[in-house]
Design a protein around this motif. Structure first.
Motif, PDB file in Angstrom:
ATOM      1  N   ALA A  10       4.970  13.749  -6.511  1.00 29.41           N
ATOM      2  CA  ALA A  10       5.126  14.296  -5.161  1.00 29.41           C
ATOM      3  C   ALA A  10       4.158  15.455  -4.947  1.00 29.41           C
ATOM      4  O   ALA A  10       3.535  15.575  -3.881  1.00 29.41           O
ATOM      5  N   THR A  11       4.011  16.301  -5.961  1.00 35.56           N
ATOM      6  CA  THR A  11       3.074  17.419  -5.860  1.00 35.56           C
ATOM      7  C   THR A  11       1.635  16.912  -5.793  1.00 35.56           C
ATOM      8  O   THR A  11       0.839  17.376  -4.965  1.00 35.56           O
ATOM      9  N   ARG A  12       1.300  15.954  -6.619  1.00 35.16           N
ATOM     10  CA  ARG A  12      -0.060  15.387  -6.599  1.00 35.16           C
ATOM     11  C   ARG A  12      -0.382  14.816  -5.215  1.00 35.16           C
ATOM     12  O   ARG A  12      -1.521  14.921  -4.736  1.00 35.16           O
ATOM     13  N   ALA A  13       0.628  14.238  -4.558  1.00 35.79           N
ATOM     14  CA  ALA A  13       0.405  13.622  -3.248  1.00 35.79           C
ATOM     15  C   ALA A  13       0.115  14.644  -2.158  1.00 35.79           C
ATOM     16  O   ALA A  13      -0.399  14.283  -1.095  1.00 35.79           O
ATOM     17  N   LEU A  14       0.428  15.934  -2.404  1.00 35.54           N
ATOM     18  CA  LEU A  14       0.111  16.964  -1.417  1.00 35.54           C
ATOM     19  C   LEU A  14      -1.396  17.062  -1.199  1.00 35.54           C
ATOM     20  O   LEU A  14      -1.854  17.299  -0.085  1.00 35.54           O
ATOM     21  N   LYS A  15      -2.155  16.907  -2.277  1.00 40.26           N
ATOM     22  CA  LYS A  15      -3.625  16.923  -2.209  1.00 40.26           C
ATOM     23  C   LYS A  15      -4.146  15.920  -3.237  1.00 40.26           C
ATOM     24  O   LYS A  15      -4.512  16.300  -4.364  1.00 40.26           O
ATOM     25  N   PRO A  16      -4.170  14.641  -2.889  1.00 38.30           N
ATOM     26  CA  PRO A  16      -4.534  13.610  -3.867  1.00 38.30           C
ATOM     27  C   PRO A  16      -5.928  13.776  -4.458  1.00 38.30           C
ATOM     28  O   PRO A  16      -6.204  13.285  -5.555  1.00 38.30           O
ATOM     29  N   GLU A  17      -6.798  14.475  -3.739  1.00 38.90           N
ATOM     30  CA  GLU A  17      -8.166  14.656  -4.223  1.00 38.90           C
ATOM     31  C   GLU A  17      -8.273  15.762  -5.274  1.00 38.90           C
ATOM     32  O   GLU A  17      -9.331  15.934  -5.894  1.00 38.90           O
ATOM     33  N   PHE A  18      -7.204  16.522  -5.486  1.00 37.46           N
ATOM     34  CA  PHE A  18      -7.215  17.631  -6.435  1.00 37.46           C
ATOM     35  C   PHE A  18      -6.677  17.197  -7.793  1.00 37.46           C
ATOM     36  O   PHE A  18      -5.964  16.193  -7.917  1.00 37.46           O
ATOM     37  N   GLU A  19      -7.024  17.976  -8.815  1.00 28.79           N
ATOM     38  CA  GLU A  19      -6.415  17.829 -10.132  1.00 28.79           C
ATOM     39  C   GLU A  19      -5.052  18.527 -10.110  1.00 28.79           C
ATOM     40  O   GLU A  19      -4.806  19.428  -9.301  1.00 28.79           O
ATOM     41  N   ILE A  20      -4.171  18.112 -11.026  1.00 30.34           N
ATOM     42  CA  ILE A  20      -2.873  18.775 -11.140  1.00 30.34           C
ATOM     43  C   ILE A  20      -2.694  19.264 -12.568  1.00 30.34           C
ATOM     44  O   ILE A  20      -3.054  18.574 -13.523  1.00 30.34           O
ATOM     45  N   LEU A  21      -2.198  20.460 -12.702  1.00 25.27           N
ATOM     46  CA  LEU A  21      -1.922  21.040 -14.007  1.00 25.27           C
ATOM     47  C   LEU A  21      -0.440  21.361 -14.071  1.00 25.27           C
ATOM     48  O   LEU A  21       0.082  22.130 -13.267  1.00 25.27           O
ATOM     49  N   SER A  22       0.247  20.749 -15.011  1.00 22.98           N
ATOM     50  CA  SER A  22       1.669  21.011 -15.202  1.00 22.98           C
ATOM     51  C   SER A  22       1.844  21.921 -16.409  1.00 22.98           C
ATOM     52  O   SER A  22       1.435  21.585 -17.521  1.00 22.98           O
ATOM     53  N   THR A  23       2.409  23.091 -16.180  1.00 27.61           N
ATOM     54  CA  THR A  23       2.645  24.034 -17.272  1.00 27.61           C
ATOM     55  C   THR A  23       4.094  24.494 -17.237  1.00 27.61           C
ATOM     56  O   THR A  23       4.783  24.312 -16.220  1.00 27.61           O
ATOM     57  N   ASP A  24       4.567  25.076 -18.326  1.00 26.84           N
ATOM     58  CA  ASP A  24       5.951  25.534 -18.349  1.00 26.84           C
ATOM     59  C   ASP A  24       6.077  26.818 -19.149  1.00 26.84           C
ATOM     60  O   ASP A  24       5.178  27.211 -19.900  1.00 26.84           O
ATOM     61  N   ALA A  25       7.182  27.484 -18.947  1.00 30.66           N
ATOM     62  CA  ALA A  25       7.554  28.667 -19.711  1.00 30.66           C
ATOM     63  C   ALA A  25       9.076  28.699 -19.803  1.00 30.66           C
ATOM     64  O   ALA A  25       9.764  27.990 -19.058  1.00 30.66           O
ATOM     65  N   CYS A  26       9.591  29.503 -20.707  1.00 30.07           N
ATOM     66  CA  CYS A  26      11.043  29.605 -20.856  1.00 30.07           C
ATOM     67  C   CYS A  26      11.388  31.042 -21.205  1.00 30.07           C
ATOM     68  O   CYS A  26      10.733  31.656 -22.066  1.00 30.07           O
ATOM     69  N   VAL A  27      12.388  31.593 -20.535  1.00 33.09           N
ATOM     70  CA  VAL A  27      12.802  32.978 -20.760  1.00 33.09           C
ATOM     71  C   VAL A  27      14.321  33.041 -20.926  1.00 33.09           C
ATOM     72  O   VAL A  27      15.039  32.117 -20.525  1.00 33.09           O
ATOM     73  N   PRO A  28      14.823  34.139 -21.510  1.00 36.56           N
ATOM     74  CA  PRO A  28      16.272  34.343 -21.508  1.00 36.56           C
ATOM     75  C   PRO A  28      16.787  34.269 -20.073  1.00 36.56           C
ATOM     76  O   PRO A  28      16.136  34.753 -19.144  1.00 36.56           O
TER      77      PRO A  28
END
Length: 458
Positions: A326-344
């Motif tokens: 769904a996020t990629r479809a916002l701008k199909p011509e762009f690359e997508i980077l999925s990153t994550d983090a975790c905190v208390p």
């Protein structure tokens, strides 16, 4: 390609015939494809069907000091599949045997190429299920190697919590078993946990014995909206502190809801939103939903709707799992980077709010979605990889997110792993002595550094 690699590939070709290929397209398909990191293919790809073929191939690679990279379903996000030093990619996608299902013991043993959906399909009429759900239909071997998590982690834990024992091919081609099927043991070093999350740097996982769980009598899923991310996160924290046994608790920010509405044909309010799921008896689910509604209302949550109807639940969670697309479809011509983090969880609201503000200040598009019941969240950044300004902004956002999470007592990755993409942050998350211990373990098990080299640290 070095001379010794050419010799090794000739030996592999002689041993495995058409199962080995050096076709460039196939090699690129078996390297990193899920993010903006460059694709670095191996010199050859070997498709195997059993552990003995893996052991034979690794013995040849060991003799010639040729790197080995394991491949499952290809859904890893931090460049774990790249082969920056060349070498052999071993494709285990055909290792799909479900070796045993022990319903009385609540365990199953599977080959590494079995996906979570294949296992749950096999369990369909047993009254049991395998709960770890990272979204993608990942292989269980890959999920183990990256210490995967997912939407059910708040109740059922992560891969480190559900794996009982492993079978692993070591860098010299020997096959070991790390434990028994017993639910607990105090015998010796915990080799199972050592291999879980090792990202193929210590050996190749070939068989996994996992815990299973009973299918709940009733499942209820709901959705509610908030004016601010802070209020949504405070609801999450209070829900967990209350001890409410929610099975899933997912946060989607306003931008992610906008993307999901467009992609999955939903009509949700474009505000910070929580998706929640309850497991239990019918009366228990009703009680959980009522308690959650009261907690939510304390923090300004509105329009709480929930249902135990399977089609409604499936529609909701399919939209959640399709957040990446769904996020990629916002701008199909762009690359997508999925990153994550975790905190208390006590720092979750602050970390997510600061991260969203950072993205907005940089003028970037980066929806946030997360398994916030355990403090883990994801950012899906869209960028023009050919625009140096976009690349610089993206690197800055990633660096600040990792530092922010670590400074708050958290980690730079809750479930994606390190691979190539997050090696920079290991020195911030661990002190020098701890990293030294990790490197000594790697050197002891893999002295020739052939198992997925140039990953996790520099």
């Amino acid at each position: 390609m070095t001379d010794r690699f050419i010799i090794a590939i000739d030996e592999l070709k002689s041993a495995f015939g058409d199962r080995l290929t050096t076709n460039l397209t196939v090699r690129q398909q078996h390297a990193h494809t899920m993010s903006w990191l460059d694709n670095e293919p191996a010199d050859a790809v070997l498709t195997v069907t059993d552990k003995y073929q893996i052991a034979k191939a690794i013995k040849i690679c060991h003799a010639h000091k040729m790197p080995v990279v394991a491949f499952g379903a290809g859904s890893s996000l931090e460049g774990q599949l790249n082969a920056p030093c060349g070498g052999l990619c071993i494709d285990m996608s055909q290792m799909t045997n479900i070796i045993s299902i022990n319903a009385d013991d609540l365990t199953a043993t599977v080959e590494a190429g079995v996906t979570r959906e294949q296992l749950n399909e096999a369990l369909r009429y047993t009254g049991l299920f395998f709960p770890i759900d990272p979204g993608a239909n990942a292989s269980i071997g890959g999920m183990t190697a990256t210490r995967a998590s997912g939407t059910n982690a708040v109740r059922y834990g992560t891969m480190k919590d559900v794996v009982l024992c492993l079978e692993v091919v070591l860098p010299n081609g020997e096959i070991i078993k790390t434990a028994s099927r017993a639910k607990k043991s105090s015998a010796g070093y915990d080799l199972t946990r050592l291999m879980i999350g090792s990202e193929g740097t210590l050996g190749i996982i070939t068989e996994i014995t996992v815990k299973l769980f009973g299918q709940p009598e009733c499942v209820g899923s709901g959705v509610c909206h908030f004016e601010t991310i802070k209020n949504a996160c405070q609801t999450v924290m209070t829900t967990i502190q209350y001890g409410l046994p929610v099975a899933r608790l997912e946060l989607l920010d306003a931008m992610q809801i906008k993307a999901c509405n467009a992609y999955s044909k939903l009509s949700l309010q474009e505000k910070p939103t929580l998706f929640v799921e309850f497991h239990g008896t019918q009366s228990g689910v009703i009680e959980q939903a009522q308690i959650f509604a009261d907690i939510m209302a304390e923090f300004g949550g509105t329009d709480f709707k929930w249902s135990s109807d399977e089609s409604e639940r499936k529609k909701l969670w399919t939209a959640r799992h399709n957040a990446y697309y769904a996020t990629r479809a916002l701008k199909p011509e762009f690359e997508i980077l999925s990153t994550d983090a975790c905190v208390p969880i006590s720092r979750l609201a602050e970390c997510v709010t600061d991260t969203v503000a950072d993205i907005q200040e940089q003028g970037m598009i980066g929806p946030v979605v997360g398994h916030v019941g355990d403090g883990n969240f994801h950012v899906l950044l869209l960028l023009d990889k050919n625009n140096p300004d976009d690349v610089a902004k993206t690197k800055g956002i990633l660096s600040r997110l990792a530092k922010r999470a670590i400074d708050m007592g958290g980690t730079c990755t809750g479930e994606h792993g390190i691979g190539q993409g997050k090696r920079t942050y290991m020195a911030s998350e661990y002190d020098e002595q701890a990293l030294c211990v990790m490197k000594l373990i790697k050197q002891a098990i893999d002295p020739n550094n052939i198992m997925n080299p140039d990953k996790i640290w520099f």
